[in-house]
Design an enzyme around this catalytic site. Structure first.
Site, PDB file in Angstrom:
ATOM      1  N   ARG A  25      79.288  53.595  50.955  1.00 21.49           N
ATOM      2  CA  ARG A  25      79.076  52.561  51.971  1.00 21.49           C
ATOM      3  C   ARG A  25      79.810  52.945  53.277  1.00 21.49           C
ATOM      4  NH1 ARG A  25      83.192  50.826  48.317  1.00 21.49           N
ATOM      5  NH2 ARG A  25      85.232  50.128  49.137  1.00 21.49           N
ATOM      6  N   TYR A  26      80.708  53.870  53.277  1.00 21.47           N
ATOM      7  CA  TYR A  26      81.285  54.436  54.536  1.00 21.47           C
ATOM      8  C   TYR A  26      80.581  55.610  55.162  1.00 21.47           C
ATOM      9  CZ  TYR A  26      85.038  51.397  52.955  1.00 21.47           C
ATOM     10  OH  TYR A  26      85.848  50.302  52.603  1.00 21.47           O
ATOM     11  N   ILE A  27      79.686  56.197  54.407  1.00 17.82           N
ATOM     12  CA  ILE A  27      79.434  57.732  54.966  1.00 17.82           C
ATOM     13  C   ILE A  27      77.842  57.474  55.232  1.00 17.82           C
ATOM     14  CG2 ILE A  27      81.123  59.231  54.153  1.00 17.82           C
ATOM     15  CD1 ILE A  27      79.355  59.744  51.681  1.00 17.82           C
TER      16      ILE A  27
END
Length: 896
Positions: free
Chosen positions: A137-139
């Site tokens: 979800r962060y990249i």
């Protein structure tokens, strides 16, 4: 469920209801028996086939595993030029991949870390440190420009239904590039595995071009972690081959080593762990390790006191993961079957397959252009002939009548069309709007058709010259995407490191000479100390009866009573010479001999003497550098014996093989033997050659003979960047990759150097003597852009200068270096050669030849066990470098 029930009933053993056990029922009363022998075999093969084809092994066409192919297909469907959250990509890919998000996420991260098909944003982990990527979800990610150019072409893609039948997915992607060899792959299936090493992007394109041109090519691995690789046993990537990969290790100073690159498949954490384990086992001696790895690898290894950095480098290669061996196993899927083929055949297949895909694209494009020309010509004719104004067109009683009328009007022109005009073509004419008819221009339509015709001819030309078109396609790929894809792993031949020569002497060897026990264990520490050794060394033990053996060191081992000598044994050591005097039998002659033990079978007993019963060693010495002492021999008193003592000089004896019987010293009985005088070596100096393949000095014959070394002799090392230093002649020394000249240092030898001084922007000449130093020194000035052009050791050298630019017509100038400048120190700048533009500076014949030096290659001592012969060739006395100075520097032009 009903199908499952039928299958169960098929294999069920049906027995009478009144019996609880089959064994209790006679065989004849059993109603039906089905054996389950084949059930598991069939199910296992189905499972194995599924794992091989759908999970672990890449396909030959596109070089992708199914999960990788589905990820790329999903990303293509989502592609809008912007980054997408990896979590979204994983979720979208699950429409095609039935094995969950974890396998998709891991495969996506691995693809991203290869930096070829996916453009990554965010924390995607670090291949150097082994750090994992951030949560999905962060990249973010998107397809790279290379992937968009090379991987996808929907018009020629073959499709199949996804696992649930709701979507279509590609059987294989139409990859027009040897992607499998560029990325590499590793997968473990059921009963087989695949391991294809990555190769260099540019070299793959060059190999494809060479193959299409009918030329030969070679392919070797290239790893994104850099390092060094020995490909001598690569075997084209097939089973049975292997490559050795090493970390790149530099010497910062005498107590610090720096690891700059790590072997493929390792990271800084796992590498440091192996170094610490080797240190705990006393294989190496280090003080501490600092890991500064981030965007680049930097692991600082601080050595212990008294540790040679050169031997420490070899020890790191021998006992840690600084050197690893990788065994490739090239296995791919072709026609739904696994196939083992070499990387060369893979590349040839990929080049041919890319050519076929380009042919299909050209045929599709040709069809599109022809259809476009057909409809444009039809439209032009429809408007120019004003068919839309015909009464039959405007007042046609029905649709079919109008179509029939148009066909009739077009009849005279049909022979000019590429294909037959059908009803569908005519119906498209009905869709032309009046606004378009009013704006119609015959000239523009003619130009448009002419452009289409030119493009058709171009496509046909490409089809007729498909090989040239494919070659040009690869060249364009290289030009567009080859920037920054240079080789990272240096191909090098490695020397074999003998572990016993580089291991730290971490143990102490003890011996009970009378009882015959030798060892390094705690129980032996009360016995007599012999020497330091390591726990992997071999030892050699000679007994008083002349027997000897070689065995591996252990805590405590029995080698036979009455030990005369014990020591650490070095295999193939030709310089350790054993001198001995022995009695042949109880009353036989006294013999003397000198011999070397180069190599024998471990734990096998040998004999120094002739083997006569009662033989006895009377004197024995081990000499690590072939020393030959002098003995005083005292004989027993005997009638008519006039001389009771005499001297024995071992230097008068030739060195023989270990099995030789020796020479007769005396036939009389000896009373005692005493050492009269310590001897000196009779072997002369150590003959050293330079091996330019592995960048090491060796004692085996090579083309570049450096000389015979002994005592404090030094080796002069000059590098291409204008630096020099000196080393001893220890075979464990490491030398830089950019060695320009290496030779035996001779004090007083005059060198001439020509260099470009970047500070002054002129070429300078200097004559000097190298001063003895072990530290690296610069002799062309401290400016980083200064370049060494020429270096010669000729005493009476001459150089010629060719001019360039507006001085190109100026005659070449010949400089006698002896008259041009006097000999100065190596730090002096020297004398400017010219202020004119220089095209080239080169050496010509010297005024007179130097006096030849004596040839010391021949052996001083005839040794039967040493078969080494020297090469008559000697290194060239002049070295030049291909240097191109900065453009526009001063008044100077390009040197070469």
């Amino acid at each position: 469920m009903s199908e499952e029930k039928d299958n169960l009933e098929q294999y069920e053993e049906k027995v009478p209801i009144e019996s609880d056990h089959v064994d209790d029922v006679p065989l004849g009363q059993l109603k039906h028996v089905n054996h389950i022998t084949g059930m598991y075999q069939e199910w296992f093969l189905d499972y194995a086939s599924y794992v091989i084809l759908e999970r672990a092994v890449p396909h030959l066409h596109d070089g992708l595993k199914p999960v990788q192919r589905r990820i790329l297909h999903s990303m293509k469907r989502m592609d809008d030029g912007r980054y997408n959250k990896v979590a979204n990509i994983i979720g979208n890919t699950m429409q095609f991949h039935p094995h969950g998000d974890a396998s998709i996420g891991d495969a996506l991260v691995q693809l991203g870390q290869k930096e070829l098909l996916i453009d990554c944003q965010g924390n995607w982990g670090n291949i150097y440190t082994g750090d994992r990527a951030a949560a999905p979800r962060y990249i973010e990610a998107r397809l790279s420009k290379f992937a968009l150019d090379v991987v996808f072409s929907p018009k020629i893609t073959e499709w199949k239904l996804s696992y649930d039948g709701r979507n279509k997915e590609p059987i294989t992607l139409p990859v027009k590039f040897p992607l499998l060899l560029a990325q590499g792959v590793e997968g473990i299936a059921v009963g087989l595995a695949s391991k294809i090493l990555p190769h260099n992007f540019i070299e793959l394109i060059d190999a494809c071009i060479a193959y299409l041109q009918g030329k030969s090519f070679e392919l070797y691995p290239d790893f994104n972690t850099g390092g060094l690789v020995d490909v001598s046993r690569y075997n084209d990537g097939l089973r049975g081959g292997s490559v050795r990969v090493r970390a790149r290790i530099e010497k910062l100073d005498k107590k610090t080593l720096a690891i700059r690159d790590i072997p493929f498949g390792k990271n800084s954490s796992t590498l440091i762990e192996t170094i610490l384990k080797a240190n705990e086992k006393n294989k190496i001696n280090i003080r501490k390790i600092d890991d500064n790895t981030a965007a680049n690898v930097e692991i600082l290894v601080h050595l212990g006191n008294g540790v040679s950095p050169d031997k420490a480098i070899d020890a790191l290669y021998a006992f840690t993961d600084c050197e690893v061996s990788i065994s490739p196993n090239s296995c791919v899927i072709e026609n739904d079957r696994p196939r083992f083929i070499g990387v060369s055949e893979m590349l040839r297949y990929s080049a041919d397959y890319s050519k076929e895909l380009l042919r299909q694209e050209l045929l599709i494009r040709l069809g599109e252009l022809q259809e476009q020309w057909h409809m444009s010509s039809l439209e032009k004719l429809f408007i120019e002939e004003r068919i839309y104004k015909d009464k039959e067109y405007e007042n046609g009683k029905d649709y079919e009548a109008v179509i029939k009328h148009i066909h009739k009007r077009l009849e005279p022109f049909k022979k000019n069309f590429i294909r037959e005009i059908n009803d569908e073509d005519v119906k498209k004419l009905f869709e032309i709007k009046m606004r378009r008819i009013l704006k119609f221009s015959s000239e523009e339509a003619e130009n448009f058709l002419r452009g289409i015709e030119e493009e058709i001819e171009e496509v046909k030309n490409h089809l007729n010259n498909l090989v040239d078109y494919t070659i040009n396609y690869f060249k364009q790929i290289k030009k567009k995407h080859g920037n920054g894809q240079e080789r990272k792993t240096e191909i090098r031949s490695f020397e074999n490191i003998i572990a016993t020569k580089v291991v730290v002497a971490n143990e102490k060897l003890y011996c009970n000479y009378k009882e015959g026990f030798v060892g390094i264990g705690t129980a032996m520490k009360k016995e007599e100390y012999v020497s330091d050794c390591s726990d992997i060394d071999d030892i050699i033990a000679f007994r008083k009866d002349g027997k000897y053996m070689i065995t591996k060191v252990s805590d405590k081992i029995f080698v036979g009573k009455d030990i005369e000598y014990v020591g650490v044994f070095k295999k193939n050591d030709k310089r350790t010479i054993y001198n001995c005097v022995y009695r042949d039998g109880k009353y036989g002659s006294v013999m003397m001999k000198r011999f070397a033990v180069v190599g024998v079978t471990r734990d096998k007993e040998y004999d120094v003497t002739k083997g006569t019963e009662g033989s006895r060693l009377m004197y024995f010495s081990a000499n690590p550098n072939g020393e030959a002492e002098t003995l005083r021999i005292f004989l027993k008193d005997k009638a008519r014996l006039k001389k009771l003592s005499f001297d024995l000089d071992f230097s008068t004896l030739a060195i023989k093989g270990r099995q030789s019987m020796g020479n007769i010293l005396t036939r009389n009985q000896i009373h005692r033997i005493v050492l009269k005088e310590q001897g000196v070596s009779t072997l002369g100096g150590m003959k050293i050659w330079w091996d330019e393949v592995v960048f090491r000095i060796v004692t085996e014959q090579r083309n570049n003979f450096l000389g015979e070394f002994k005592g404090n002799d030094k080796i002069l090392v000059i590098t291409k960047d204008g630096k020099y230093h000196m080393t001893n002649f220890d075979l464990s020394n490491h030398y830089p990759d950019n060695v320009l000249r290496i030779e035996k240092f001779k004090a007083g030898k005059i060198f001439t150097a020509v260099f470009f001084d970047a500070e002054q922007n002129f070429y300078y000449l200097k004559r000097f003597e190298f001063e003895e130093t072990s530290k690296e020194q610069v002799f062309i000035g401290e400016h980083p852009d200064s370049k060494l052009v020429l270096l010669t050791g000729e005493r009476w050298a001459q150089i010629e200068v060719a001019f360039d630019g507006r001085y190109a017509d100026r005659p070449n100038e010949i400089i006698n270096v002896d008259e041009f400048i006097a000999v100065k120190g190596y730090k002096a700048r020297g004398k400017r050669i010219t202020t004119f533009d220089v095209k080239k500076i080169f050496e010509i014949e010297p005024l007179k030849a130097d006096e030849p030096e004596p040839d010391n290659i021949d052996d001083d001592v005839d040794t039967e066990y040493d078969d080494d012969m020297a090469d008559d060739s000697a290194p060239s006395n002049t070295f030049t470098t291909n240097v191109k100075p900065p453009h526009g520097a001063g008044e100077q032009g390009s040197l070469f």
